[in-house]
Design a protein around this motif. Structure first.
Motif, short mmCIF file in Angstrom:
data_model
loop_
_atom_site.label_atom_id
_atom_site.label_comp_id
_atom_site.label_asym_id
_atom_site.label_seq_id
_atom_site.Cartn_x
_atom_site.Cartn_y
_atom_site.Cartn_z
N ASP A 57 -75.71 -31.27 21.46
CA ASP A 57 -76.14 -32.46 22.21
C ASP A 57 -77.54 -32.89 21.78
O ASP A 57 -77.80 -34.08 21.59
N ALA A 58 -78.44 -31.92 21.62
CA ALA A 58 -79.81 -32.25 21.21
C ALA A 58 -79.83 -32.84 19.81
O ALA A 58 -80.58 -33.79 19.54
N GLN A 59 -79.01 -32.33 18.92
CA GLN A 59 -78.94 -32.88 17.56
C GLN A 59 -78.41 -34.31 17.59
O GLN A 59 -78.92 -35.17 16.88
N LEU A 60 -77.42 -34.56 18.39
CA LEU A 60 -76.85 -35.91 18.47
C LEU A 60 -77.83 -36.89 19.09
O LEU A 60 -77.84 -38.07 18.73
N ALA A 61 -78.65 -36.40 20.02
CA ALA A 61 -79.63 -37.25 20.67
C ALA A 61 -80.76 -37.63 19.71
O ALA A 61 -81.47 -38.61 19.93
N GLY A 62 -80.89 -36.83 18.66
CA GLY A 62 -81.79 -37.18 17.58
C GLY A 62 -83.17 -36.75 17.67
O GLY A 62 -84.11 -37.15 17.18
#
Length: 62
Positions: A57-62
């Motif tokens: 999720d953190a990676q997708l949030a950028g």
């Protein structure tokens, strides 16, 4: 008036995301079941899955 079609698209997107989440949860459960984990390993699994899902999720949030 575009609000009604936009609302229909948004509702469909929510249903698709919910279905994908359900499929992912079923896959994770199936993997864990297939590994024949010990009770201690099985008890540790939810926190490990949560940690890794939050990382995604953190990676997708950028």
């Amino acid at each position: 008036m575009e609000l009604a079609p936009d609302a229909g698209v948004a509702e469909r997107q929510v249903r698709v995301i919910e279905a994908q989440a359900l499929m992912l949860a079923q896959a994770v459960r199936g993997i864990l079941d297939g590994l024949k984990l010990t009770p201690a390993q099985r008890a540790a699994a939810p926190e490990l899955v949560r940690t890794h899902m939050l990382a995604i999720d953190a990676q997708l949030a950028g």
